[in-house]
Design a protein around this motif. Structure first.
Motif, mmCIF file in Angstrom:
data_model
loop_
_atom_site.group_PDB
_atom_site.id
_atom_site.type_symbol
_atom_site.label_atom_id
_atom_site.label_comp_id
_atom_site.label_asym_id
_atom_site.label_seq_id
_atom_site.Cartn_x
_atom_site.Cartn_y
_atom_site.Cartn_z
ATOM 1 N N SER A 354 17.630 -3.007 9.515
ATOM 2 C CA SER A 354 18.334 -3.681 10.605
ATOM 3 C C SER A 354 17.646 -5.001 10.906
ATOM 4 C CB SER A 354 18.328 -2.792 11.855
ATOM 5 O OG SER A 354 17.001 -2.634 12.346
ATOM 6 N N ARG A 355 18.361 -5.890 11.580
ATOM 7 C CA ARG A 355 17.775 -7.185 11.926
ATOM 8 C C ARG A 355 16.614 -7.023 12.906
ATOM 9 N NH1 ARG A 355 23.719 -9.455 12.948
ATOM 10 N NH2 ARG A 355 23.761 -7.312 13.705
ATOM 11 N N ASP A 356 16.722 -6.052 13.831
ATOM 12 C CA ASP A 356 15.618 -5.810 14.770
ATOM 13 C C ASP A 356 14.353 -5.378 14.037
ATOM 14 O OD1 ASP A 356 17.135 -6.478 16.925
ATOM 15 O OD2 ASP A 356 17.488 -4.426 17.609
ATOM 16 N N LEU A 357 14.500 -4.513 13.037
ATOM 17 C CA LEU A 357 13.333 -4.042 12.303
ATOM 18 C C LEU A 357 12.689 -5.183 11.511
ATOM 19 C CD1 LEU A 357 11.415 -1.855 11.400
ATOM 20 C CD2 LEU A 357 13.076 -1.145 9.667
ATOM 21 N N LEU A 358 13.498 -6.009 10.860
ATOM 22 C CA LEU A 358 12.947 -7.131 10.114
ATOM 23 C C LEU A 358 12.191 -8.090 11.033
ATOM 24 C CD1 LEU A 358 15.906 -7.922 7.684
ATOM 25 C CD2 LEU A 358 13.681 -6.946 7.075
ATOM 26 N N ARG A 359 12.744 -8.320 12.217
ATOM 27 C CA ARG A 359 12.089 -9.213 13.173
ATOM 28 C C ARG A 359 10.727 -8.657 13.592
ATOM 29 N NH1 ARG A 359 11.886 -8.690 18.426
ATOM 30 N NH2 ARG A 359 13.613 -7.192 18.449
ATOM 31 N N LEU A 360 10.665 -7.349 13.868
ATOM 32 C CA LEU A 360 9.415 -6.741 14.314
ATOM 33 C C LEU A 360 8.394 -6.638 13.178
ATOM 34 C CD1 LEU A 360 10.799 -3.978 16.699
ATOM 35 C CD2 LEU A 360 9.438 -5.974 17.341
ATOM 36 N N ILE A 361 8.850 -6.422 11.941
ATOM 37 C CA ILE A 361 7.925 -6.421 10.805
ATOM 38 C C ILE A 361 7.265 -7.790 10.678
ATOM 39 C CG2 ILE A 361 7.752 -6.305 8.285
ATOM 40 C CD1 ILE A 361 9.953 -4.176 8.327
ATOM 41 N N GLU A 445 10.907 -2.471 -2.925
ATOM 42 C CA GLU A 445 11.465 -3.670 -3.550
ATOM 43 C C GLU A 445 12.073 -4.604 -2.507
ATOM 44 O OE1 GLU A 445 14.156 -2.012 -6.337
ATOM 45 O OE2 GLU A 445 12.602 -1.415 -7.775
ATOM 46 N N GLN A 446 12.751 -4.022 -1.528
ATOM 47 C CA GLN A 446 13.347 -4.825 -0.468
ATOM 48 C C GLN A 446 12.281 -5.516 0.381
ATOM 49 O OE1 GLN A 446 16.422 -5.594 -0.975
ATOM 50 N NE2 GLN A 446 17.590 -4.468 0.547
ATOM 51 N N ILE A 447 11.200 -4.806 0.657
ATOM 52 C CA ILE A 447 10.097 -5.397 1.424
ATOM 53 C C ILE A 447 9.531 -6.609 0.683
ATOM 54 C CG2 ILE A 447 7.666 -5.017 2.042
ATOM 55 C CD1 ILE A 447 9.485 -4.104 4.203
ATOM 56 N N HIS A 448 9.331 -6.487 -0.626
ATOM 57 C CA HIS A 448 8.804 -7.593 -1.410
ATOM 58 C C HIS A 448 9.777 -8.772 -1.437
ATOM 59 C CE1 HIS A 448 5.927 -4.732 -3.773
ATOM 60 N NE2 HIS A 448 5.366 -5.226 -2.682
ATOM 61 N N ARG A 449 11.055 -8.455 -1.346
ATOM 62 C CA ARG A 449 12.049 -9.539 -1.324
ATOM 63 C C ARG A 449 11.992 -10.302 -0.014
ATOM 64 N NH1 ARG A 449 17.611 -10.010 -0.081
ATOM 65 N NH2 ARG A 449 17.775 -7.791 0.461
ATOM 66 N N TYR A 450 11.872 -9.572 1.109
ATOM 67 C CA TYR A 450 11.835 -10.217 2.427
ATOM 68 C C TYR A 450 10.462 -10.805 2.756
ATOM 69 C CZ TYR A 450 16.452 -8.488 3.858
ATOM 70 O OH TYR A 450 17.798 -8.259 3.972
ATOM 71 N N PHE A 451 9.416 -10.100 2.349
ATOM 72 C CA PHE A 451 8.053 -10.521 2.710
ATOM 73 C C PHE A 451 7.186 -10.541 1.445
ATOM 74 C CE2 PHE A 451 9.911 -8.001 6.198
ATOM 75 C CZ PHE A 451 9.973 -8.977 7.185
ATOM 76 N N PRO A 452 7.365 -11.553 0.601
ATOM 77 C CA PRO A 452 6.688 -11.564 -0.709
ATOM 78 C C PRO A 452 5.164 -11.580 -0.631
ATOM 79 C CG PRO A 452 7.773 -13.668 -0.243
ATOM 80 C CD PRO A 452 8.243 -12.713 0.798
ATOM 81 N N LYS A 453 4.595 -12.035 0.472
ATOM 82 C CA LYS A 453 3.136 -12.089 0.597
ATOM 83 C C LYS A 453 2.542 -10.801 1.169
ATOM 84 C CE LYS A 453 2.844 -17.119 1.122
ATOM 85 N NZ LYS A 453 2.360 -18.235 1.981
ATOM 86 N N THR A 501 0.973 -0.347 14.532
ATOM 87 C CA THR A 501 1.662 -0.564 15.815
ATOM 88 C C THR A 501 3.175 -0.572 15.671
ATOM 89 O OG1 THR A 501 1.540 -2.969 15.540
ATOM 90 C CG2 THR A 501 -0.266 -1.898 16.747
ATOM 91 N N LEU A 502 3.680 -0.386 14.445
ATOM 92 C CA LEU A 502 5.130 -0.376 14.232
ATOM 93 C C LEU A 502 5.505 0.697 13.219
ATOM 94 C CD1 LEU A 502 7.981 -1.599 14.628
ATOM 95 C CD2 LEU A 502 7.449 -3.188 12.756
ATOM 96 N N MET A 503 6.459 1.542 13.605
ATOM 97 C CA MET A 503 7.024 2.545 12.702
ATOM 98 C C MET A 503 8.518 2.264 12.558
ATOM 99 S SD MET A 503 7.117 5.317 10.808
ATOM 100 C CE MET A 503 5.586 6.234 11.052
ATOM 101 N N GLY A 504 8.944 2.054 11.332
ATOM 102 C CA GLY A 504 10.366 1.917 11.059
ATOM 103 C C GLY A 504 10.888 3.191 10.443
ATOM 104 N N ILE A 505 11.824 3.862 11.122
ATOM 105 C CA ILE A 505 12.399 5.108 10.612
ATOM 106 C C ILE A 505 13.770 4.767 10.031
ATOM 107 C CG2 ILE A 505 13.083 7.466 11.135
ATOM 108 C CD1 ILE A 505 11.184 7.420 13.495
ATOM 109 N N LEU A 506 13.875 4.783 8.709
ATOM 110 C CA LEU A 506 15.097 4.427 8.012
ATOM 111 C C LEU A 506 15.968 5.669 7.841
ATOM 112 C CD1 LEU A 506 13.347 2.313 5.229
ATOM 113 C CD2 LEU A 506 13.993 1.602 7.547
ATOM 114 N N LEU A 507 17.257 5.542 8.100
ATOM 115 C CA LEU A 507 18.167 6.688 7.986
ATOM 116 C C LEU A 507 17.638 7.878 8.795
ATOM 117 C CD1 LEU A 507 19.015 6.533 4.168
ATOM 118 C CD2 LEU A 507 20.359 5.642 6.064
#
Length: 678
Positions: A354-361, A445-453, A501-507
């Protein structure tokens, strides 16, 4: 001297006592539980056997002779005593007999279960026993001390009344239950007794043993299936020789041969991993209570989300209930956000994040804090769910989700009801209906796409297949070698990472769709466990709970951390549907290499069960095709029975076993029984 033995062979065809003659030179050297070498079969091949009876004379009326004359048996002599270290104690043998009777296994299987290890290694030098002092790195707060004192006071009174004291600690995540366990064990060990601490996952072993080593030194050790046979044997020998006082590990640690066990603690008592998946298919909590009863020991169950059955028993005074309502120290409960993924879809976001999760990551990465991303796929076998409205196709008879099979049929794994898979949602007619197929590798793979570093570690069955993989990943994350840990259930149980400090629960609602009456309970428990991993340090933690069913009561109760509210909703559902704790639930598993033969045999078995069950008003469901219908070339079918009286269920099980034994059509069919939800 005559000896009755049970052979160390798991086949049901030889699961009976055999009578042998004991040579004069061995008289006085053997006892109940001694391992022998005995000639068996036409070739007189030597087999290991255990003595279960010793007699100077045998009566012709002895039922174990099966109406045969002793002379007809052509008795053979025992060859020799086997390795002394293979012998089983009388207490362990009695436990094995109980396991056989309770769970319907062979006695040989039960004996091998209670004998944790048989492999020989070089013995280690015995160490002198030490008095254990209080741990220096924590101080019990008032809530924790009250629980410890209360458990011992309650247990003392129960033992005086010849009752087994069973305590349930209901403590919120981060409340310091492990500190309580350490203090309970310290008092027991200083009283000259031993302790067993059961934990649900191998991945938790090293973190726990390190904490206990700080308090107990080398008097504490651990055991689990990824140790070598030699390592397991060494630890068991230390326990037998009183070189250790504390054993930590998954359910097999329960059978550690301590001579004077004083306490058994079952951490995360709600976990399904405490149910054995091999014969005898025992429940570790039931077995622990039996062992405690045999040893006048204490039982302590602990969880932030107790099983519905345990909490029901506590509220009905079968168990003593102790609560810890606050987190330890200055840690605060996390802030939980619910994200409706249906709205994300409507707005054009078809991503797993979700957009909220990406923002908080992104926010946490900038602040150099750590993140955990949890994908719950355990118990997932495919289902039809609509991403547009959240509709999940359920069985109209059992109120559980239908599972999607390879033949494009949706089936109920309880009653066998089936319908063709839907291609459009029957509720909103959307085409966004199907199964959810995201995995941890795709998330990485998605994490590496959004946050390559960003440095991301993945922890699942594929990355933890070798002996020390789990420890390496956890140590690497704890040491700051990665900012993000992605994983399945093994990352959300008991771990303590202060920088997370952040937990993302997917599905988050995936667990709601397993084909079981416990679906809501399991979903709530795992959401609460996952949420409890964050904010354990000085910073406030946040949880993003992504779901297609935000209105579901277990999602809402998890957001509010309201276990009692969840329990009230769930117990009413169980009462209405006559599920445990209001009825005993037995699963009958039939397995065969020939599918057609299995189908015929299962149908005949169902008719026999119905004829027996109607005498006692036992409710029968099935037969049905299980989630995994073929394992190791064995086809499987399930039949369920429900009844309030467990003795009636056991009586029916014994009738089923007798029926199968006298009908040759079942010679090639393996029949097993489970007394637990699937």
């Amino acid at each position: 001297m005559y000896v009755w033995v049970i052979l160390d062979i798991t086949s049901s065809q030889v699961d009976k006592p055999f009578l042998y003659l004991l040579p004069n030179e061995l008289v006085g050297q053997v006892d109940i539980g001694t391992a022998l070498n005995v000639p068996f079969g036409n070739g007189n091949k030597l087999k290991t056997a255990y003595i279960i009876g010793l007699d100077k004379e045998i009566s012709e009326n002895d039922k174990r002779l099966n109406n045969k004359n002793i002379n007809e048996l052509k008795l053979k002599y025992v060859d020799s005593i086997a390795d002394k270290k293979l012998e089983i104690s009388k207490k362990a043998l009695n436990l094995a007999v109980w396991l056989k009777d309770r769970y319907g296994s062979t006695l040989s299987s039960a004996i091998n279960t209670v004998m944790v290890s048989k492999e020989r290694v070089r013995a280690r030098k015995k160490r002198e026993k030490k008095t254990i002092s209080s741990c220096e790195d924590f101080i019990l707060n008032s809530e924790q001390k009250s629980v410890v004192d209360g458990i011992f006071e309650y247990s003392k009174n129960s033992l005086l009344k010849n009752e087994t004291p069973i305590s349930l600690i209901y403590g919120v995540t981060g409340s310091g239950k492990t500190n309580v366990y350490i203090e309970l064990i310290r008092r027991v060990v200083n009283n000259g007794q031993q302790a067993v601490l059961l934990i649900p996952e191998i991945s938790l072993t090293m973190q726990n043993i390190r904490r206990f080593e700080k308090s107990f030194g080398d008097r504490a050790t651990f055991i689990h299936s990824k140790l070598s046979k030699g390592e397991r044997y060494e630890r068991i020998q230390k326990a037998r020789n009183r070189e250790i006082d504390i054993m930590i590990g998954p359910r097999t640690a329960l059978f550690t041969p301590f001579s004077n066990i004083g306490i058994i603690i079952i951490d995360e008592e709600h976990e399904n991993s405490y149910n054995s998946d091999r014969s005898p298919k025992y429940n570790a909590k039931e077995v622990a209570i039996k062992i405690a009863d045999m040893n006048n020991a204490l039982i302590v169950l602990g969880s932030a989300t107790p099983s519905v059955e345990s909490f029901y028993r506590a509220l009905n005074n079968e168990y003593a209930l102790f609560e810890i309502k606050n987190r330890y120290g200055t840690a605060k409960p996390p802030k939980i956000h619910i994200v409706d993924m249906k709205r994300e879809l409507v707005s054009g976001n078809r991503d797993i994040f979700s957009r909220d999760l990406l923002r908080l990551i992104d926010n946490r990465l900038r602040k150099n804090e750590q993140i955990m991303l949890f994908l719950n796929r355990r118990g997932y076998f495919g289902f039809n769910a609509c991403r547009a409205c959240g509709e999940v196709i359920k069985c109209p008879h059992c109120d559980v989700s239908l599972s999607l099979h390879f033949d494009e049929k949706l089936r109920c794994h309880y009653c066998g009801y089936e319908v063709p898979a839907y291609h459009n949602c029957p509720s909103c007619n959307s085409g966004y209906i199907g199964s959810m197929n995201a995995g941890t590798q795709q998330v990485q793979e998605q994490i590496h796409r959004y946050f390559p570093k960003a440095r991301a570690l993945r922890m699942d069955a594929d990355t933890t297949s070798r002996k020390y993989d789990t420890d390496k990943i956890l140590d690497s994350f704890a040491g700051g070698d990665a900012e993000i840990l992605i994983g399945t259930q093994m990352i959300v149980k008991g771990h303590d990472f202060p920088r997370v400090t952040l937990m993302g629960i997917l599905l988050a609602d995936l667990a709601l769709n397993i084909s079981s009456y416990t679906a809501s309970e399991r979903c709530f428990q795992i959401l609460m466990q996952a949420s409890g991993r964050v904010g354990r340090g000085n910073s406030l933690g946040e949880v993003v709970l992504q779901t297609y069913r935000p209105e579901h009561f277990c999602i809402q109760m998890a957001k509010n951390g309201d276990y009692r509210g969840f329990y009230e909703e769930e117990i009413n559902y169980r009462r209405l549907m006559n599920y445990p704790p209001f009825a005993n639930f037995m699963l009958i598993v039939l397995q065969c290499l020939d599918e057609e033969h299995l189908v015929r045999a299962t149908d005949f078995m169902k008719q026999f069960i119905l004829s027996e069950a109607k005498k006692y008003n036992i409710f029968v469901i099935g037969p049905s095709i299980p989630p995994i219908s073929k394992v190791n070339d064995l086809y499987r079918r399930f039949i369920y029975v429900k009844h309030r009286d467990f003795d009636r269920v056991i009586f029916l099980r014994n009738r089923i076993m007798a029926y199968a034994e006298i009908n040759r059509g079942y010679d090639n069919i393996d029949i097993q029984f489970e007394y637990r939800p699937i």
